[in-house]
Design a protein around this motif. Structure first.
Motif, PDB file in Angstrom:
ATOM      1  N   ALA A   1       0.990  -1.169   0.006  1.00 41.77           N
ATOM      2  CA  ALA A   1       0.148  -0.238  -0.124  1.00 41.77           C
ATOM      3  C   ALA A   1       0.757   1.335   0.173  1.00 41.77           C
ATOM      4  CB  ALA A   1      -1.062   0.117   1.168  1.00 41.77           C
ATOM      5  N   VAL A   2       0.425   2.213  -0.531  1.00 42.86           N
ATOM      6  CA  VAL A   2       1.049   3.734  -0.440  1.00 42.86           C
ATOM      7  C   VAL A   2       0.515   4.419   0.435  1.00 42.86           C
ATOM      8  CG1 VAL A   2       1.613   5.647  -1.980  1.00 42.86           C
ATOM      9  CG2 VAL A   2       1.745   3.587  -2.934  1.00 42.86           C
ATOM     10  N   VAL A   3       1.243   4.965   1.436  1.00 40.72           N
ATOM     11  CA  VAL A   3       0.371   5.729   2.224  1.00 40.72           C
ATOM     12  C   VAL A   3       0.813   7.305   2.178  1.00 40.72           C
ATOM     13  CG1 VAL A   3       0.413   6.457   5.023  1.00 40.72           C
ATOM     14  CG2 VAL A   3       0.687   3.997   4.421  1.00 40.72           C
ATOM     15  N   MET A   4      -0.016   8.001   2.125  1.00 39.25           N
ATOM     16  CA  MET A   4       0.190   9.481   1.644  1.00 39.25           C
ATOM     17  C   MET A   4      -0.595  10.417   2.666  1.00 39.25           C
ATOM     18  SD  MET A   4      -0.964   9.172  -2.571  1.00 39.25           S
ATOM     19  CE  MET A   4      -2.316   8.036  -1.937  1.00 39.25           C
ATOM     20  N   SER A   5      -0.194  11.751   2.755  1.00 44.74           N
ATOM     21  CA  SER A   5      -0.738  12.719   3.528  1.00 44.74           C
ATOM     22  C   SER A   5      -0.329  14.167   3.399  1.00 44.74           C
ATOM     23  CB  SER A   5      -0.247  12.404   5.065  1.00 44.74           C
ATOM     24  OG  SER A   5      -0.818  13.451   6.015  1.00 44.74           O
ATOM     25  N   PRO A   6      -1.330  15.183   3.440  1.00 46.88           N
ATOM     26  CA  PRO A   6      -1.040  16.336   3.189  1.00 46.88           C
ATOM     27  C   PRO A   6      -0.056  17.016   4.280  1.00 46.88           C
ATOM     28  CG  PRO A   6      -3.328  16.317   4.037  1.00 46.88           C
ATOM     29  CD  PRO A   6      -2.763  14.552   3.844  1.00 46.88           C
ATOM     30  N   ASN A   7      -0.071  16.340   5.253  1.00 44.97           N
ATOM     31  CA  ASN A   7       1.011  16.764   6.327  1.00 44.97           C
ATOM     32  C   ASN A   7       2.339  15.768   6.564  1.00 44.97           C
ATOM     33  OD1 ASN A   7       2.061  17.268   8.915  1.00 44.97           O
ATOM     34  ND2 ASN A   7       0.148  17.804   9.824  1.00 44.97           N
ATOM     35  N   GLN A   8       3.361  16.490   6.037  1.00 45.31           N
ATOM     36  CA  GLN A   8       4.811  15.831   5.823  1.00 45.31           C
ATOM     37  C   GLN A   8       5.144  15.132   7.355  1.00 45.31           C
ATOM     38  OE1 GLN A   8       7.926  18.416   4.348  1.00 45.31           O
ATOM     39  NE2 GLN A   8       9.261  16.521   4.172  1.00 45.31           N
ATOM     40  N   ASP A   9       4.883  15.916   8.470  1.00 44.35           N
ATOM     41  CA  ASP A   9       5.194  15.350   9.972  1.00 44.35           C
ATOM     42  C   ASP A   9       4.456  14.253  10.096  1.00 44.35           C
ATOM     43  OD1 ASP A   9       6.777  17.811  10.148  1.00 44.35           O
ATOM     44  OD2 ASP A   9       5.154  18.856  11.145  1.00 44.35           O
ATOM     45  N   LEU A  10       3.140  13.689   9.704  1.00 44.15           N
ATOM     46  CA  LEU A  10       2.599  12.739   9.905  1.00 44.15           C
ATOM     47  C   LEU A  10       3.210  11.522   9.200  1.00 44.15           C
ATOM     48  CD1 LEU A  10      -1.361  13.654   9.406  1.00 44.15           C
ATOM     49  CD2 LEU A  10       0.043  13.258  11.865  1.00 44.15           C
ATOM     50  N   ILE A  11       3.705  11.750   7.983  1.00 42.70           N
ATOM     51  CA  ILE A  11       4.353  10.690   7.245  1.00 42.70           C
ATOM     52  C   ILE A  11       5.887  10.384   7.964  1.00 42.70           C
ATOM     53  CG2 ILE A  11       5.574  10.222   5.084  1.00 42.70           C
ATOM     54  CD1 ILE A  11       2.604  10.082   4.841  1.00 42.70           C
ATOM     55  N   LYS A  12       6.277  11.419   8.283  1.00 39.47           N
ATOM     56  CA  LYS A  12       7.583  11.097   9.089  1.00 39.47           C
ATOM     57  C   LYS A  12       7.594  10.174  10.346  1.00 39.47           C
ATOM     58  CE  LYS A  12      10.229  15.258   7.867  1.00 39.47           C
ATOM     59  NZ  LYS A  12      10.802  16.561   8.267  1.00 39.47           N
ATOM     60  N   ASN A  13       6.220  10.736  10.919  1.00 40.05           N
ATOM     61  CA  ASN A  13       5.611   9.774  12.354  1.00 40.05           C
ATOM     62  C   ASN A  13       5.353   8.242  12.099  1.00 40.05           C
ATOM     63  OD1 ASN A  13       6.099  12.220  13.794  1.00 40.05           O
ATOM     64  ND2 ASN A  13       3.713  12.352  13.942  1.00 40.05           N
ATOM     65  N   VAL A  14       4.843   8.171  10.819  1.00 39.94           N
ATOM     66  CA  VAL A  14       4.692   6.857  10.419  1.00 39.94           C
ATOM     67  C   VAL A  14       5.734   5.943  10.039  1.00 39.94           C
ATOM     68  CG1 VAL A  14       3.293   5.216   8.531  1.00 39.94           C
ATOM     69  CG2 VAL A  14       2.253   7.361   9.395  1.00 39.94           C
ATOM     70  N   GLY A  15       6.724   6.716   9.401  1.00 39.70           N
ATOM     71  CA  GLY A  15       8.176   6.325   9.179  1.00 39.70           C
ATOM     72  C   GLY A  15       8.866   5.714  10.296  1.00 39.70           C
ATOM     73  N   LYS A  16       8.459   6.432  11.600  1.00 43.78           N
ATOM     74  CA  LYS A  16       9.389   5.986  12.618  1.00 43.78           C
ATOM     75  C   LYS A  16       8.681   4.987  13.500  1.00 43.78           C
ATOM     76  CE  LYS A  16      10.451  11.012  13.555  1.00 43.78           C
ATOM     77  NZ  LYS A  16      10.481  12.191  14.333  1.00 43.78           N
ATOM     78  N   ILE A  17       7.652   4.870  13.478  1.00 50.22           N
ATOM     79  CA  ILE A  17       6.953   3.501  14.076  1.00 50.22           C
ATOM     80  C   ILE A  17       6.977   2.435  13.465  1.00 50.22           C
ATOM     81  CG2 ILE A  17       5.347   5.216  15.458  1.00 50.22           C
ATOM     82  CD1 ILE A  17       2.996   4.144  13.295  1.00 50.22           C
ATOM     83  N   TYR A  18       7.442   2.343  11.971  1.00 49.37           N
ATOM     84  CA  TYR A  18       7.360   1.358  11.207  1.00 49.37           C
ATOM     85  C   TYR A  18       8.837   0.543  11.645  1.00 49.37           C
ATOM     86  CZ  TYR A  18       8.274  -1.769   7.327  1.00 49.37           C
ATOM     87  OH  TYR A  18       8.321  -2.777   6.397  1.00 49.37           O
ATOM     88  N   ALA A  19       8.347  -0.980  11.987  1.00 45.08           N
ATOM     89  CA  ALA A  19       9.421  -1.716  12.562  1.00 45.08           C
ATOM     90  C   ALA A  19      10.560  -1.834  11.437  1.00 45.08           C
ATOM     91  CB  ALA A  19       9.092  -2.870  12.919  1.00 45.08           C
ATOM     92  N   GLY A  20      10.260  -1.944  10.119  1.00 45.60           N
ATOM     93  CA  GLY A  20      11.208  -2.199   9.132  1.00 45.60           C
ATOM     94  C   GLY A  20      11.496  -3.795   8.713  1.00 45.60           C
ATOM     95  N   ARG A  21      10.781  -4.661   9.473  1.00 44.32           N
ATOM     96  CA  ARG A  21      11.143  -5.858   9.285  1.00 44.32           C
ATOM     97  C   ARG A  21      10.375  -6.741   8.377  1.00 44.32           C
ATOM     98  NH1 ARG A  21      11.941  -5.323  14.781  1.00 44.32           N
ATOM     99  NH2 ARG A  21       9.880  -6.218  15.297  1.00 44.32           N
ATOM    100  N   ALA A  22       9.502  -6.048   7.712  1.00 42.09           N
ATOM    101  CA  ALA A  22       8.598  -6.733   6.772  1.00 42.09           C
ATOM    102  C   ALA A  22       9.282  -7.035   5.377  1.00 42.09           C
ATOM    103  CB  ALA A  22       7.445  -5.888   6.588  1.00 42.09           C
ATOM    104  N   SER A  23       8.756  -7.745   4.643  1.00 38.31           N
ATOM    105  CA  SER A  23       9.254  -8.024   3.259  1.00 38.31           C
ATOM    106  C   SER A  23       9.430  -6.726   2.499  1.00 38.31           C
ATOM    107  CB  SER A  23       8.584  -9.079   2.760  1.00 38.31           C
ATOM    108  OG  SER A  23       8.952  -9.284   1.254  1.00 38.31           O
ATOM    109  N   SER A  24      10.458  -6.655   1.558  1.00 39.35           N
ATOM    110  CA  SER A  24      10.482  -5.582   0.523  1.00 39.35           C
ATOM    111  C   SER A  24       9.885  -5.949  -0.772  1.00 39.35           C
ATOM    112  CB  SER A  24      12.048  -5.385   0.480  1.00 39.35           C
ATOM    113  OG  SER A  24      12.768  -6.291  -0.204  1.00 39.35           O
ATOM    114  N   ALA A  25       9.215  -7.131  -0.698  1.00 41.35           N
ATOM    115  CA  ALA A  25       8.726  -7.434  -2.014  1.00 41.35           C
ATOM    116  C   ALA A  25       7.623  -6.538  -2.774  1.00 41.35           C
ATOM    117  CB  ALA A  25       8.255  -8.900  -2.085  1.00 41.35           C
TER     118      ALA A  25
END
Length: 219
Positions: free
Chosen positions: A34-58
């Motif tokens: 899925a693609v996550v978009m937002s008109p608020n750049q800070d919200l996108i940064k917050n989503v990136g911070k809480i993502y664990a990063g261990r999911a598949s890159s496929a």
């Protein structure tokens, strides 16, 4: 284009935190991204911070390869082809619906997914000989027949299907309301659909409906 304009307008005059876009439905890649978009750049940064990063890159690799292979012009051609097929898709669905005494559901705001009633499979009037669970089972069985005949992407919604999740009751599970009067199936004129594939879908849908009612007569 109309949906994009409405989303942009909502971002300007109202509050939109996030817009979630499934990659399989919009870019013809396997399910899972899925693609996550937002008109608020800070919200996108917050989503990136809480993502664990261990999911598949496929999903990312699939999308990247697909976009590179299509290019912007290729993607626009697919959108134009989808727009061309929309009226043909609806006309063919209406022909099939009329043949089996059903109707195409009137949803003028949805130009991608179309619905067809399935009332003749499980009548909506009171019938002492049939409980709602049995009616739902008949509708679900038709859905399984479509799947076994390699018709994927369709969805059947029995009117009497009941689910209870965490104390919340859903009647006609899968529908957008508890009071929808009909059981129905949906099919999408999605991006990437070709005219030959569309014709094959309606041929299989017609054949499956015929087989279903023939089996019902023999019971």
């Amino acid at each position: 284009p109309k949906t994009c304009k409405l989303i942009n307008r909502a971002c300007v005059v109202g509050r939109v935190d996030f817009i979630i876009c499934s990659t399989d439905k919009n870019f013809m890649v396997p399910v899972g991204g899925a693609v996550v978009m937002s008109p608020n750049q800070d919200l996108i940064k917050n989503v990136g911070k809480i993502y664990a990063g261990r999911a598949s890159s496929a999903p990312i690799v699939d999308l990247f390869i697909t976009l590179l292979s299509m290019g912007l012009n290729g993607y626009k051609r697919l959108l134009d082809e989808r727009n061309r097929l929309v009226p043909l898709f609806r006309d063919k669905l209406e022909v099939v619906a009329k043949k089996y005494s059903e109707r195409v559901l009137n949803c003028p705001s949805n130009t991608i997914s179309f619905g067809m009633s399935l009332d003749t499979m499980a009548p909506t009037d009171d019938d002492e000989n049939k409980e709602e669970k049995k009616k739902s089972k008949e509708i679900t069985y038709f859905g399984s027949m479509l799947f076994k005949r390699c018709v994927s992407g369709t969805r059947v919604v029995p009117r009497g299907d009941f689910k209870n999740m965490s104390g919340y009751e859903f009647i006609g599970f899968g529908s957008s309301t508890n009071e929808y009067p009909s059981s129905y199936m949906t099919a999408a004129c999605a991006i990437g659909l070709g005219e030959a594939e569309m014709n094959e879908f309606f041929a299989r849908l017609d054949k499956t409906l015929k087989e279903y009612f023939n089996k019902k007569k023999k019971k």
